[in-house]
Design a protein around this motif. Structure first.
Motif, PDB file in Angstrom:
ATOM      1  N   ARG A 343       4.819  -7.653   7.855  1.00  0.00           N
ATOM      2  CA  ARG A 343       5.474  -6.868   7.373  1.00  0.00           C
ATOM      3  C   ARG A 343       5.637  -4.994   8.148  1.00  0.00           C
ATOM      4  NH1 ARG A 343       6.118  -6.816   0.878  1.00  0.00           N
ATOM      5  NH2 ARG A 343       3.947  -6.765   1.720  1.00  0.00           N
ATOM      6  N   PRO A 344       6.587  -5.008   8.063  1.00  0.00           N
ATOM      7  CA  PRO A 344       7.045  -3.650   8.698  1.00  0.00           C
ATOM      8  C   PRO A 344       6.765  -2.412   7.553  1.00  0.00           C
ATOM      9  CG  PRO A 344       8.730  -4.485  10.256  1.00  0.00           C
ATOM     10  CD  PRO A 344       7.974  -5.595   8.783  1.00  0.00           C
ATOM     11  N   ILE A 345       5.731  -1.765   7.955  1.00  0.00           N
ATOM     12  CA  ILE A 345       5.825  -0.765   7.277  1.00  0.00           C
ATOM     13  C   ILE A 345       6.628   0.898   7.431  1.00  0.00           C
ATOM     14  CG2 ILE A 345       3.453   1.143   5.458  1.00  0.00           C
ATOM     15  CD1 ILE A 345       2.118  -0.947   6.553  1.00  0.00           C
ATOM     16  N   LYS A 346       6.883   1.199   6.740  1.00  0.00           N
ATOM     17  CA  LYS A 346       7.246   2.197   6.367  1.00  0.00           C
ATOM     18  C   LYS A 346       6.978   3.533   5.691  1.00  0.00           C
ATOM     19  CE  LYS A 346      12.170   0.812   7.973  1.00  0.00           C
ATOM     20  NZ  LYS A 346      13.565  -0.110   7.848  1.00  0.00           N
ATOM     21  N   ILE A 347       6.927   4.891   6.758  1.00  0.00           N
ATOM     22  CA  ILE A 347       6.376   6.363   6.201  1.00  0.00           C
ATOM     23  C   ILE A 347       7.205   7.033   6.056  1.00  0.00           C
ATOM     24  CG2 ILE A 347       4.783   7.421   5.635  1.00  0.00           C
ATOM     25  CD1 ILE A 347       2.951   5.537   7.128  1.00  0.00           C
ATOM     26  N   ASP A 348       8.037   7.606   4.852  1.00  0.00           N
ATOM     27  CA  ASP A 348       9.113   8.626   5.106  1.00  0.00           C
ATOM     28  C   ASP A 348       7.949  10.103   4.530  1.00  0.00           C
ATOM     29  OD1 ASP A 348      11.755   7.422   5.516  1.00  0.00           O
ATOM     30  OD2 ASP A 348      10.433   6.236   4.208  1.00  0.00           O
ATOM     31  N   ALA A 434       6.383  -1.650   2.637  1.00  0.00           N
ATOM     32  CA  ALA A 434       6.861  -2.847   3.285  1.00  0.00           C
ATOM     33  C   ALA A 434       7.625  -3.750   2.087  1.00  0.00           C
ATOM     34  CB  ALA A 434       5.164  -2.408   3.009  1.00  0.00           C
ATOM     35  N   GLY A 435       8.995  -4.105   3.175  1.00  0.00           N
ATOM     36  CA  GLY A 435       9.307  -4.948   1.598  1.00  0.00           C
ATOM     37  C   GLY A 435       9.537  -3.839   0.382  1.00  0.00           C
ATOM     38  N   LEU A 436       9.402  -4.847  -0.365  1.00  0.00           N
ATOM     39  CA  LEU A 436      10.092  -4.407  -2.007  1.00  0.00           C
ATOM     40  C   LEU A 436       8.451  -3.295  -2.847  1.00  0.00           C
ATOM     41  CD1 LEU A 436      11.197  -8.146  -3.525  1.00  0.00           C
ATOM     42  CD2 LEU A 436      12.082  -5.704  -2.548  1.00  0.00           C
ATOM     43  N   GLU A 437       7.531  -3.685  -2.221  1.00  0.00           N
ATOM     44  CA  GLU A 437       6.591  -2.801  -2.324  1.00  0.00           C
ATOM     45  C   GLU A 437       6.565  -1.061  -1.568  1.00  0.00           C
ATOM     46  OE1 GLU A 437       3.820  -3.072  -4.247  1.00  0.00           O
ATOM     47  OE2 GLU A 437       4.455  -5.603  -4.248  1.00  0.00           O
ATOM     48  N   LYS A 438       6.389  -0.001  -3.163  1.00  0.00           N
ATOM     49  CA  LYS A 438       6.842   0.887  -2.604  1.00  0.00           C
ATOM     50  C   LYS A 438       5.391   2.107  -3.158  1.00  0.00           C
ATOM     51  CE  LYS A 438      10.258   3.189  -4.598  1.00  0.00           C
ATOM     52  NZ  LYS A 438      11.297   3.979  -5.043  1.00  0.00           N
ATOM     53  N   VAL A 439       5.199   3.056  -3.029  1.00  0.00           N
ATOM     54  CA  VAL A 439       4.344   3.649  -2.953  1.00  0.00           C
ATOM     55  C   VAL A 439       4.378   5.557  -2.796  1.00  0.00           C
ATOM     56  CG1 VAL A 439       1.973   4.163  -3.013  1.00  0.00           C
ATOM     57  CG2 VAL A 439       2.843   1.944  -3.484  1.00  0.00           C
TER      58      VAL A 439
END
Length: 967
Positions: A343-348, A434-439
């Motif tokens: 899954r694509p991982i997005k970092i803001d 990533a998807g529904l996961e968030k940290v």
């Protein structure tokens, strides 16, 4: 060898290798294209034989020095980098490059020598490449002057600790930017015969590439239109993105190819412009114009495609920095390549403006690593999208988005800048999705490894499912609760270590009301298991025997948590309502049962019912400013302790402690393998030779009566006491029937336990020191207690890659000269502060003695009257009058003393503030002096050379002139 000379030689070697490559290319052209070489020589010599060329060179060196060292941010960041020059460099190039290129062809037209050049036995390529190589050589010479001056300044500031690899690659990036802009500026020169117009057009043609990074403020950073994000597309086409790699010390294929291809396109356009004389005006002029326009467009498309291709697939990407500040640890690279999710991982990431000095290094590392994560992910076929919002305002839309979407809000920190303490609000957090996961990491504290925070968060959201860690509920109450110690109910906050573990694991509290088998939890974390009730304690033992990995922290004397029952003490029954009533003893676990399973023992003696372990002492204090010499029970586990072999105090045989520098244990116990042990025991923490043990009963008595008799209570050293160890192996459960048949005697169960004979090493203060090391500036603690705890859990759960990530510590080149000035000034302030406080206390003491002296006679008179009053010879009113007189005078003198005390304290504070102000002024004066020298001195060499050239030229002009004409 002197470090400054060594750094200079290192840089000279790098420059020599690069110049050899450039000269080899020039030599190849000169050998095959003699006309091109003749054109290059003519232009190069002509530029530097004219004093005007040295004026431009002096201006260039001046501007680069001002941009590099004059901004306040350079000293605030306290890093030997060229970040400030990197920011202003495109603007400097917009002035300097057109000054070089404006005369390349426009001057030829103005002087009428263009026709002479075009009639030479040379083709268009010879003329264009000759002109280009001349301009590139002029620029290279100018850049070498700038590099030398910058290098000398930074070398002095760093005391020879300069990262020459970073400086070299940064100037390689400057060179690529310059030679690319020269090619574009030549296009402008071929379009006009006016020098001024050539200068203006050269700046205009280069401006789009220089300012492409500001596309967000012009086009807007909204959503994509027809699937195309035009703001991002414009930013990608500018020079800022490819130069960024060089500016961070990384040589990459994508950046190099970008500059080479853009230069080729610009030079081809120059060839089209110089060659248009062959087809303009003819019957096919328009057709040929469209033909060459089509060629140029096709070449631009090929260039853009190649740039995009290589940007996503860097063939070579090498970090040239000596401290490896722009590269990932091997373990980090492995984790990214082996991510369990596609899954694509997005970092803001959000970083505010005006970051304080203490956070400057963290910001620098965070920005570097985010970019490297994106590059590494692209190289390994993973998708990590990084949205970096840097230099944002606290009240901007980006800041509001960070707060609304991710809960990343400004945090307030007390910092000392420009001579005063001030509250600063900063934003430096990141959200990982990533998807529904968030940290979400709300703030990257400057004491916590940035790479570890990043890779842990990425791995957590990519994996989706975290491993489970069970926190066993004991008297320690790590998850929070209520304490009835001291017959008083008080709340216990959740331990911050639980929040730290929650960033990586699913953390749950375990009550041990039911048995726990393998697979339920990946690891158990139990603090003071001896405080458990016998049924819960028995279930813990069964879980360990069943093979559940467990971290055990058992303390014979909880120093900072006296509400926790010690190993050898009976557990008291909780009181009744509101702490009233109740009492008596409560059954608890016997730690010796656990030791029997783990095949451990400890020095000590049985108490009335339970076993009393001895307390470890050590005569070693690595912090001279820490007044702890009277308390040897603070055990600094350090490789520099007396009598410690390398890899012994912090065992190099275990990944938990390999690479650690220092751990502090307080009033810890000792542990060692039992005789005839069959399990594998690996020591983790050990003291040096100047150490030993003291029975806990003796220590408690000394603590109650005073520590004066400590030296007599200690019998003698018992070196190399072990405070923690790991236990591994398989334990055989006895089976009498199997033994009777000659079998092995049972089932083999794996044992995997980390046993630590101290719980004080996990105090919340260690997490605070880890996050904010400067809270004890005078001491500069190096404790790695938190890293030890996290490594222990990772070892138990098998997450050993994170242990390797924590070991990766990039080395930054700081401004040591400024640091030394600050440290000297700080020591002076501390010394004078102590002196002023001593003088103030002495003055107050003398005032108190003077007060007592004045009251002494009157007090004695009152006392004498009271004695005589017993026989009735002294009237009571007279005694009362004297007592009132004494009381009145005492109160008056006490008020006068309070006024004096306040005056002395105010005077001391004023003197301390004055010394602090003078200290800050001293640091500022040094910084201003460095600025002045860094800006003024580099201009002197080119000016001297220019004067010499001008004088020699004038002398040559006067050689063949008669003396009569000179009058």
């Amino acid at each position: 060898m002197n470090p400054n000379i060594a750094a200079l030689l290192n840089l000279v070697v790098m420059d020599a290798i690069f110049l050899c490559i450039v000269l080899a290319v020039f030599g190849l052209v000169a050998g095959t294209k003699r006309a091109a070489f003749a054109v290059m020589k003519r232009n190069f010599v002509g530029y530097f034989s004219n004093p005007t060329g040295y004026v431009f060179l002096c201006i260039f060196v001046f501007l680069t020095s001002v941009a590099a060292f004059w901004p306040y941010e350079f000293f605030n960041q306290n890093l030997a980098t060229l970040d400030q020059l990197n920011y202003w460099y495109p603007l400097i190039m917009l002035v300097f490059i057109p000054a070089i290129t404006m005369s390349i062809w426009a001057e030829e037209r103005r002087a009428g020598t263009d026709e002479l050049l075009l009639t030479l036995p040379a083709d268009d390529f010879d003329i264009v490449i000759g002109k280009y190589m001349a301009a590139a050589a002029i620029f290279t010479a100018s850049l070498l002057f700038s590099q030398l001056s910058t290098f000398v300044t930074l070398t002095i500031l760093t005391d020879g600790g300069l990262d020459t690899g970073l400086i070299f690659t940064t100037y390689i990036g400057y060179w690529f930017v310059g030679v690319t802009m020269i090619a574009i500026g030549m296009v402008a020169s071929f379009l006009t015969g006016n020098l001024t117009v050539g200068f203006i057009l050269g700046a205009l043609f280069n401006a789009p590439l220089a300012f492409a990074s500001l596309a967000d403020s012009v086009v807007g950073s909204g959503e994509a239109v027809f699937g195309i994000n035009f703001a991002e597309l414009i930013k990608e086409s500018g020079i800022a993105r490819p130069f960024d790699d060089f500016g961070r010390g990384v040589i990459s294929t994508s950046s190099t190819i970008y500059f080479v291809l853009v230069t080729v396109v610009a030079l081809y356009m120059c060839m089209v412009l110089i060659g248009r004389r062959h087809w303009t005006g003819g019957k096919d002029g328009n057709t040929m114009a469209y033909h060459y326009l089509g060629r140029i467009i096709a070449l631009v498309v090929v260039t853009a495609s190649a740039v995009v291709l290589f940007r996503n697939r860097d063939i070579v990407r090498h970090d040239m920095t000596e401290g490896q500040v722009s590269s990932l640890a091997p373990a980090t690279t492995k984790l990214i390549q082996n991510l369990e999710s596609d899954r694509p991982i997005k970092i803001d990431a959000y970083i505010s403006k005006d970051i304080p000095e203490m956070y400057a290094r963290t910001r620098y590392e965070l920005v570097n690593l985010l970019k490297e994560f994106q590059s590494e992910a692209a190289a390994s076929g993973r998708t990590i999208e990084v949205n970096l919002f840097d230099e944002i305002d606290l009240f901007s839309d980006e800041a509001a988005e960070a707060a609304d979407r991710f809960g990343i809000e400004p945090v307030t920190r007390m910092v000392r800048e420009q001579g005063s303490y001030q509250q600063k609000r900063i934003i430096m957090g990141a959200a990982f999705r990533a998807g529904l996961e968030k940290v979400v990491v709300p703030i990257f504290e400057y004491g916590i490894p940035v790479e570890y925070e990043l890779v842990r968060s990425i791995n957590t959201v990519a994996r989706g499912e975290r491993k489970r860690v069970g926190i066993v509920r004991t008297d320690a109450q790590l998850m929070g609760g209520m304490s009835m110690a001291g017959m008083q109910m008080r709340p216990i906050e959740k331990h911050p270590l639980v929040d730290e573990l929650s960033k990586q694991y699913e953390v749950e509290e375990v009550s041990l009301e039911a048995p726990i088998g393998p697979g339920v939890y990946d690891a158990l974390f139990v603090v003071q298991p001896s405080s458990l009730a016998p049924p819960q304690f028995e279930r813990l033992l069964e879980a360990i025997k069943a093979g559940v990995p467990t971290a055990v922290f058992e303390d014979p004397l909880p120093f900072a948590r006296q509400d926790i029952t010690a190993t050898g003490e009976p557990k008291q029954q909780p009181g009744g309502m509101f702490g009233m009533g109740g009492g008596g003893q409560q059954p608890k676990g016997d730690i010796r049962e656990l030791w029997d399973i783990l095949e451990l023992k400890s020095t000590g003696s049985p108490g009335v019912q339970y076993y009393n372990s001895d307390i470890v002492w050590q005569d070693f204090n690595p912090y001279p400013n820490l007044d702890m010499n009277v308390d040897p029970f603070w055990s600094f586990i350090d490789e520099n302790a007396p009598g410690v072999e390398p890899g012994q105090a912090l065992s190099a045989a275990s990944p938990i402690t390999d690479g650690l520098r220092q751990v502090l244990a307080l009033y810890a116990g000792t542990v060692q393998p039992a005789d005839g042990a069959t399990l594998t025991h690996t020591p983790l923490l050990a003291t040096g030779t100047a150490s030993g043990t003291l029975p806990v009963t003796k220590l408690v008595q000394l603590m109650q009566t005073g520590m004066e008799g400590l030296s007599g209570a200690i019998e003698g050293p018992s070196p190399n006491q072990v405070l923690a160890m790991t236990v591994e192996g398989k334990q055989t459960a006895a089976d009498p029937s199997a033994e009777a048949e000659g079998g092995s005697g049972g089932d083999e169960n794996p044992i995997r336990v980390a046993y630590v004979a101290d719980i004080d090493l996990m105090l919340p203060v260690f997490l605070q020191i880890r996050a904010d090391p400067n809270q004890a500036t005078d001491l500069r603690f190096q404790f790695q207690n938190v890293t030890f705890l996290l490594n222990t859990i990772d070892w138990l759960t098998g997450e050993t890659d994170f242990i390797d990530v924590r070991k990766h510590e990039p080395i930054f080149a700081s401004l040591k000269m400024i640091d030394a000035v600050k440290e000297t000034a700080s020591m002076d302030v501390r010394a004078k502060r102590k002196e002023f406080q001593r003088q103030s206390e002495e003055a107050i003491r003398e005032a108190e003695e003077a007060r007592d002296e004045q009251l002494k006679e009157l007090r004695e008179e009152v006392t004498e009257l009271q004695k005589k009053s017993k026989d009735g010879s002294i009237p009571r009113p007279l005694i009362d009058a004297k007592s009132i007189e004494y009381q009145t005078k005492s109160e008056r003198l006490q008020r006068a003393l309070a006024v004096k005390r306040e005056k002395f304290e105010r005077e001391a504070e004023r003197n301390i503030a004055k010394i602090q102000r003078e200290s800050d002024q001293q640091v500022t004066a040094i910084q201003n002096k460095v600025k002045a020298y860094a800006v003024a001195l580099p201009c002197i060499p080119p000016l001297i050379v220019g004067v010499v050239v001008f004088a020699s030229r004038r002398l040559r002009e006067r050689e063949n002139i008669s003396k009569s004409r000179l009058k």
